[in-house]
Scaffold this active site. Structure first.
Site, PDB file in Angstrom:
ATOM      1  N   ARG A 271       0.904  -1.181  -0.315  1.00  0.00           N
ATOM      2  CA  ARG A 271      -0.083   0.028   0.089  1.00  0.00           C
ATOM      3  C   ARG A 271       0.888   1.275   0.068  1.00  0.00           C
ATOM      4  O   ARG A 271       1.558   1.651   1.127  1.00  0.00           O
ATOM      5  CB  ARG A 271      -0.738  -0.053   1.339  1.00  0.00           C
ATOM      6  CG  ARG A 271      -2.156   0.787   1.199  1.00  0.00           C
ATOM      7  CD  ARG A 271      -2.846   0.981   2.728  1.00  0.00           C
ATOM      8  NE  ARG A 271      -1.755   1.946   3.652  1.00  0.00           N
ATOM      9  CZ  ARG A 271      -1.743   1.747   4.715  1.00  0.00           C
ATOM     10  NH1 ARG A 271      -2.260   0.685   5.545  1.00  0.00           N
ATOM     11  NH2 ARG A 271      -0.889   2.442   5.307  1.00  0.00           N
ATOM     12  N   HIS A 275      -3.268   4.670   4.844  1.00  0.00           N
ATOM     13  CA  HIS A 275      -4.603   3.942   5.056  1.00  0.00           C
ATOM     14  C   HIS A 275      -5.600   4.295   4.211  1.00  0.00           C
ATOM     15  O   HIS A 275      -6.139   3.914   3.240  1.00  0.00           O
ATOM     16  CB  HIS A 275      -4.845   3.679   6.154  1.00  0.00           C
ATOM     17  CG  HIS A 275      -6.255   3.054   6.493  1.00  0.00           C
ATOM     18  ND1 HIS A 275      -6.671   1.800   5.695  1.00  0.00           N
ATOM     19  CD2 HIS A 275      -7.251   3.607   7.204  1.00  0.00           C
ATOM     20  CE1 HIS A 275      -7.859   1.654   6.200  1.00  0.00           C
ATOM     21  NE2 HIS A 275      -8.276   2.706   7.068  1.00  0.00           N
ATOM     22  N   TYR A 284       4.133   5.006  11.505  1.00  0.00           N
ATOM     23  CA  TYR A 284       4.373   3.464  11.555  1.00  0.00           C
ATOM     24  C   TYR A 284       5.130   2.793  10.433  1.00  0.00           C
ATOM     25  O   TYR A 284       5.394   1.608  10.510  1.00  0.00           O
ATOM     26  CB  TYR A 284       3.081   2.552  11.605  1.00  0.00           C
ATOM     27  CG  TYR A 284       2.167   2.837  10.557  1.00  0.00           C
ATOM     28  CD1 TYR A 284       2.150   2.269   9.420  1.00  0.00           C
ATOM     29  CD2 TYR A 284       0.851   3.849  10.623  1.00  0.00           C
ATOM     30  CE1 TYR A 284       1.244   2.482   8.260  1.00  0.00           C
ATOM     31  CE2 TYR A 284       0.013   4.192   9.805  1.00  0.00           C
ATOM     32  CZ  TYR A 284       0.204   3.336   8.520  1.00  0.00           C
ATOM     33  OH  TYR A 284      -0.733   3.587   7.735  1.00  0.00           O
TER      34      TYR A 284
HETATM   35  C1  LIG Z   1     -14.813  -5.747  11.415  1.00  0.00           C
HETATM   36  C2  LIG Z   1     -13.757  -4.695  11.280  1.00  0.00           C
HETATM   37  N1  LIG Z   1     -13.210  -4.279  12.025  1.00  0.00           N
HETATM   38  C3  LIG Z   1     -12.370  -2.992  12.012  1.00  0.00           C
HETATM   39  C4  LIG Z   1     -12.444  -2.251  10.994  1.00  0.00           C
HETATM   40  C5  LIG Z   1     -11.814  -1.113  10.841  1.00  0.00           C
HETATM   41  N2  LIG Z   1     -10.626  -1.150   9.905  1.00  0.00           N
HETATM   42  C6  LIG Z   1     -10.993  -0.698   8.584  1.00  0.00           C
HETATM   43  S1  LIG Z   1      -9.799  -0.932   7.342  1.00  0.00           S
HETATM   44  C7  LIG Z   1      -8.861  -1.641   8.535  1.00  0.00           C
HETATM   45  C8  LIG Z   1      -7.741  -2.254   8.074  1.00  0.00           C
HETATM   46  C9  LIG Z   1      -7.655  -3.488   7.122  1.00  0.00           C
HETATM   47  O1  LIG Z   1      -6.672  -4.072   6.799  1.00  0.00           O
HETATM   48  P1  LIG Z   1      -6.350  -5.058   5.303  1.00  0.00           P
HETATM   49  O2  LIG Z   1      -7.511  -5.972   5.717  1.00  0.00           O
HETATM   50  O3  LIG Z   1      -5.097  -5.435   5.540  1.00  0.00           O
HETATM   51  O4  LIG Z   1      -6.951  -4.121   4.360  1.00  0.00           O
HETATM   52  P2  LIG Z   1      -6.328  -2.999   3.603  1.00  0.00           P
HETATM   53  O5  LIG Z   1      -6.741  -1.700   4.469  1.00  0.00           O
HETATM   54  O6  LIG Z   1      -4.785  -3.052   3.647  1.00  0.00           O
HETATM   55  O7  LIG Z   1      -6.663  -2.973   2.238  1.00  0.00           O
HETATM   56  C10 LIG Z   1      -9.552  -1.747   9.898  1.00  0.00           C
HETATM   57  C11 LIG Z   1      -9.187  -2.412  11.156  1.00  0.00           C
HETATM   58  C12 LIG Z   1     -13.659  -2.863  10.077  1.00  0.00           C
HETATM   59  N3  LIG Z   1     -13.594  -1.996   8.911  1.00  0.00           N
HETATM   60  N4  LIG Z   1     -14.231  -3.850  10.273  1.00  0.00           N
END
Ligand SMILES: Cc1ncc(C[n+]2csc(CCOP(=O)(O)OP(=O)(O)O)c2C)c(N)n1
Ligand SMILES: Cc1ncc(C[n+]2csc(CCOP(=O)(O)OP(=O)(O)O)c2C)c(N)n1
Ligand SMILES: [Mg+2]
Ligand SMILES: [Mg+2]
Lengths: 380, 349, 380, 349
Positions: A271, A275, A284
């Site tokens: 990425r 975020h 981080y």
């Molecule tokens: C069930 C749930 N818990 C927490 C969140 C908050 N949240 C949104 S994005 C994220 C990180 C997601 O990481 P990843 O699965 O690696 O996807 P990326 O953002 O890297 O595309 C979090 C913790 C959420 N959307 N849904």
């Protein structure tokens, strides 16, 4: 025999008759991610596919930068950029047949756009609306999914339902590295394997779940290794190599379509942006890490391979960029128009049969809005 | 948590977010068994930065970035509590606490009972909750009724900077599991406050009259908590212009519920409106209205009314103002408290 | 360095620097369940251990039959028998040190009894009480857990907490084959591996989740293969071979204690009885299958091996049976006494700080009970 | 579901369990898109045998034993509904539905709204609920408030054999997701009923007066649903001896809520008691009492009272009789409806 019956399904048998189980070896991923561009095998890829991939990568990158810009102008509530991950997005958007279904996670609007969605529709939720913006049936794209990993059992259920109905439909479900830690990931993969459902799971391992690096997310040899625990093949692929991602996905889709059951694909990528626009990635991770990944850019990788094969020249690059600029300009113009929203829509789709309680509340809001309008009228 | 005598610590504007962060820090400094865990709480300091600096000060073993799995977070917190730790769990957003509900309902709330006190669950679950911040779908839920209706949990929601600090310290110190609802849209609300000599606040379970009033024939009580308290205060101010004198009660905790303070006010005013953001049907207001009516029936000049969110999924940012109970809707409800009948029948006072 | 930092934790690196990942091969289970009794290696097992295993197996079987009998007499609300699975129960009950913790599932009262719990206490919940019956701290046995797989994250949290405190404590968590499908299983194993927590997970694969056979539960080569997806070793063992289960568990416990992290053990066994006394197993499996497994009985296997080594004779068998009869007689006698229950206890432990609402309700019940008692008094 | 004219089908004693099973069978026969899934629903026919025979008649692809994972069951049901099927999910026990709450709250209840009607969720979730059957811990929860408070769901609870059939057919036919609460302790209750010519019952959303009454100065309304309806009928019978005339309203569905029928009764009787097994605090009774009071305030002689389970985890079999609202507690509440004030002040009728 029902579609639920597994060939060679395991049932414990007492010795000496230990029933032969599925062989684990073919399910295990290779130790190194599969890569195609820059290898000898790249010569076999169809020029047409490369050209389509290239065009969409360039447009995808531009889509990402434009959407991020729109957050700064307050035109999007939030945008999770897929810059750096365009190879996964584009391959996922191109690999399916029309009748197939795509199940995006919240970061995957680009894949939906590549599949044919109007970008403005794809961005509806992130613009600040509650609804999917598009009719999911129109392009067979499930609504953007915010609660992580919850879309995976949906994909399994849909694929299973299609198979029960005798329809030739494959579902491709996207999830992040972080999302693999959720219980829903586990349950979805297990149901898919037991039901032999025509689903492909694509994990975009971009190194982070917001700020949490992969090392705090899993101790596994790879995320693809999780596949063997469900009895499906796991495949590891260089997520920045668009041709490799496309090939691995296409193979998995073919397998699913042919009744071979589900596959788990891990695409290793990165990425590049924070975020979302609301995040501060310098908290981080070091810039040097980002820089190292920029040097492994999916567009550059593809352009190099295409130029090597004389499938791309400066003119081709320019044409792709122009197409991307048109996409961005169009997006800008249309996103800069305020959407027309009717507050009464809040009550319209909660139920098929509206309850008397909601009718009362709708009437209350209607009265308030009328009073507001009357006040505004007086003010004129 | 006692204020050092003689220390005249200057009170400066502080946000609720800062007070919450300070409460965590002070609790961790005071008690080595306090551990913070959740998604992004460590290096990043949380998406709302409430836990900022904790990992640095206390180390990653005390403030831990977990894998992304809410049931796992709460489930491991149960195990940590079994071994004598005091886990403080952060759920990233209200709607993302739902995966942890089985652990919450079947274990966190019942473990003490099931073990006849041998295994208390001194777990604090911090839930940033409610709307009004322009969040996309699933980022603005008011989920308090799920917690209220689960016996064995305490449910707390601060509305002021001082309460944010004091109640969070009390929640962490409690041997009972506490659901600590942090009103997202008050995170950046400010008050004069001193981190070095924080005010003493009443304990969990005590409601507070935030704005006294309600005397005379044009009095009524507004009952509220969390993000709706400032709305009620504003409404009470606006109501003066219409000749109403409104008392505002801040519940501070939904469980335990302070019947005494609430009923004392309602018995005096004879009229009450419950205000909250959560959906109305099956929401907290039903319980509150019902119990106030059971206890104050013969003092009531009008039914206890409720001003709540509509019974719909939380709306998108562009429409949330139509959903959130605002000053106008509170005043409308006050107007419906059957004042006319009072004038014609001339009963109260 | 914190206890959370994994040696060699993976973080994606762009090519050519693909960071070496954990090697998957050592994590994979063998294709055949590990077996010790009847093999040459059996000669190396300590006679003392075999004698203890044997005594507990025989007592355990009797405990199972007695508890089932008590359901027919209405003395237990329900009993999920572990007949046929005694080797797993006994090994789990014996393998831990005093300071370690056992996390049983609802079928595992025998393991708790072997660990030292009074059988009457262990059966409290199944008798119809709401509480664990025993102080979990007394024998370091967590309360019986009915919601499947939810005890697994507890075990991880406890083991992690102990490690953070610098205590030398291992947690052993039990779960069924059905329980492995729950999200909590996944999340617990992942947390354990990432935290390198000293936990051992023992799956008793008894072929069924109530009526659902393993083939409808998973398509995996084995349940032990799930381990590799978390980066922990998976071990497959003959669950009716008490010595083998004990050895595999002991090794995993040793590894956990030494800082080597968690292990997943699958013990292949069979549920000889119905799911509980309320179940009718003839609805979903043929008697012939049960008979085949009876021929692979854990007690018979052990007795044969011990007789071969002249570690057991008829006298030894008789002594074990007598001990078992004493256990059964004692259980019968004490379970036939009605427990004395005070309804007011319903309010006693809900909160540390009782709410005024509960005080009111307790007063209401008190008044009702007093009135009842007064009525009963009048009736005399 | 219409009764064939002229078919004089003999009505014989049938249990609620049988009627539910028959409703599933008839729904599957009538509509090939109806699919049943859950733990042990296939070969075994469910732990309560409600689905007995379905796998045999319709094949395993229509009545499917799933892996043991409730979130997975409901989550895949969402996907099946997306593709046009009509899944009927069985949760094995009330407390074992909790793992599926995220799918329920974040998807099942919102999918239609989110897609502006393009993706309805015609899912029926059958939840055997409530106590009184001597179940061990986690097998007797009354979890209806969690569902009631979630906009987008319908929540139905039958109390009679005929309703069990009719409401389940209606739930499966509904394009909205329906939580279908089956009162475990009424599974073996019997009534004369004909599977071949089942009675027509009112639609979901309509309450029914099960026992008319409440006329005169000693009248009151008992409001209830599911397993508490027979308790109320028994109490009403017993109350005659004390000179009370009680009307019993069976809500049949909590969502939608039939304000009309309930309020018509309460306005006539002037007094009401809500009876349910679920815990009182934050439970369904609060909503019911509050909305009845809002609508009938000036007809009320006394506050609407609630008789509910205590605010504790559901107790063990040996103590459950002390927890469950029984006839005595209902009569106690009726006695507290301030009859004296009526005599002295001589107000009503
Ligand atoms: C069930 C749930 N818990 C927490 C969140 C908050 N949240 C949104 S994005 C994220 C990180 C997601 O990481 P990843 O699965 O690696 O996807 P990326 O953002 O890297 O595309 C979090 C913790 C959420 N959307 N849904
Ligand atoms: C979360 C949850 N869902 C469903 C149940 C109901 N239930 C009790 S035992 C059982 C089967 C368990 O099978 P398995 O895990 O293999 O353990 P075994 O009974 O074979 O020991 C089920 C479905 C439960 N107790 N908890
Ligand atoms: Mg990621
Ligand atoms: Mg089993």
């Amino acid at each position: 025999m029902t579609v639920l019956e597994q060939p060679g399904a395991y049932r414990p048998t007492p010795p000496p008759g230990w029933q032969p189980r599925v062989d684990a070896a073919p399910l295990l991923p290779d130790a190194e991610p599969y890569r195609l561009l820059g290898t000898a095998a790249a010569a076999g890829i169809s020029p047409d596919l490369l050209t389509r991939l290239h065009r969409e990568l360039v447009r995808g990158r531009r889509y990402n930068t434009q959407a991020t810009a729109l957050t700064r102008q307050g035109r999007l509530a939030v945008y999770p950029s897929s810059t750096g991950q365009e190879a996964c997005q584009v391959a996922a958007g191109l690999v399916l047949e029309d009748r197939d279904w795509l199940f995006p996670s919240y970061r995957d609007t680009l894949a939906a756009v590549v599949r044919g969605l109007d970008p403005v529709d794809a961005l509806t939720l992130l613009r600040g609306d509650w609804h999917s913006g598009y009719d999911p049936h129109a392009h067979r794209v499930a609504p953007l999914c915010t609660p992580l990993a919850t879309q995976l059992p949906h994909a399994v259920g849909l694929a299973h339902a299609a198979r029960l109905k005798g329809d030739d439909v494959v579902a491709l479900a996207l999830v992040g590295d972080g999302g693999t830690s959720e219980g829903d990931f586990h349950e979805a993969l297990n149901f898919a394997a037991v039901w032999h459902a025509p689903v492909v799971f694509l994990v975009q391992n971009n190194g982070f779940a917001i700020s949490v690096p992969l090392a705090k997310q899993t101790a596994a040899p790879s995320l693809a290794h999780k596949a063997v625990g469900y009895g499906m093949p796991g495949r590891l692929v260089d997520g920045n190599d668009a041709a490799a991602v496309h090939e691995v996905l296409a193979e998995a889709v073919r397998r699913a379509r042919g009744g071979g059951g589900p596959t788990l694909v891990e695409a290793v990528t990165y990425r590049i942006e924070a975020h979302t626009n609301a995040d501060d990635a310098t908290r981080y991770r070091p810039d040097s890490e980002v820089e190292a990944w920029r040097a492994h850019d999916p567009i550059a990788l593809l352009e190099e391979a295409m130029r090597d094969r004389h499938l791309l020249d400066d003119e081709g690059v320019r044409a792709a960029r122009e197409s991307a600029e048109r996409l961005a300009a169009d997006l800008r113009t249309r996103m800069n128009q305020d959407p027309v929203l009717d507050p009464m829509a809040l009550f319209e789709h909660v139920y098929a049969d509206r309850t008397s309680q909601l009718r009362e509340q709708a009437a209350q809001l209607r009265a308030e809005l009328d009073a507001e309008a009357a006040d505004a009228g007086k003010g004129e | 948590m006692t204020t050092a005598v003689g220390v005249d610590t200057a009170r400066k504007p502080a946000t609720m977010a800062q007070a919450l962060g300070r409460a965590l820090r002070d609790a961790m400094a005071a008690d080595p068994s306090v551990h913070v865990l959740g998604e992004d709480v460590g290096t990043l300091g949380g998406v709302f930065r409430i836990t900022d600096g904790l990992a640095e000060e206390f180390g990653e073993n005390r403030c831990t970035d977990t894998p992304l799995a809410e049931a796992g977070i709460l489930g491991t917190a149960v195990g940590m509590a079994m071994y004598g730790l005091r886990p403080v769990v952060e759920m990233q957003f209200d709607a993302f606490a739902y995966p942890s509900f089985e652990q919450l309902i079947s274990h966190v709330s019942r473990m003490r009972n099931r073990t006849r006190g041998a295994m208390p669950m001194p777990i604090t679950v911090r839930v940033p909750y409610g709307g009004g911040i322009g969040g996309v779908e699933h980022h603005s839920d008011s989920s308090e009724i799920y917690y209220m209706a689960t016996p064995g949990l305490h449910v707390v929601a601060p509305a002021t900077v001082a309460d944010a600090y004091g109640l969070l310290r009390a929640a962490i110190a409690s041997d009972d599991p506490v659901i600590f609802l942090e009103p997202k849209r008050l995170y950046w609300s400010k008050a004069d406050w001193s981190a070095d000599a924080p005010e003493q606040v009443p304990p969990i379970g005590r409601a507070v009259v935030r704005r006294p009033g309600g005397g005379g024939r044009r009095g009524a009580t507004l009952i509220s908590y969390g993000p709706s308290v400032p709305v009620c205060l504003e409404a009470a101010e606006a109501a003066r212009a219409e000749g109403w004198d409104l008392e505002v009660v801040d519940l501070r905790s939904l469980v335990p519920f302070d019947d005494e303070t609430v009923c004392a006010s309602v018995r005096r005013t004879g009229r009450a409106v419950v205000v909250h953001e959560s959906t109305g049907f099956g929401g907290p207001g039903g319980e509150i209205a019902a119990r106030v009516t059971e206890r104050c029936f013969h003092h009531l000049e009008a039914p206890v009314l409720r001003v709540a969110g509509f019974d719909i999924p939380y709306p998108p940012p562009m429409l949330e103002r139509h959903h959130l109970p605002g000053v106008d809707r509170v005043l409308d409800a006050v107007a419906r408290l059957q004042w006319e009948s009072e004038w014609t029948e001339g009963s109260a006072v």
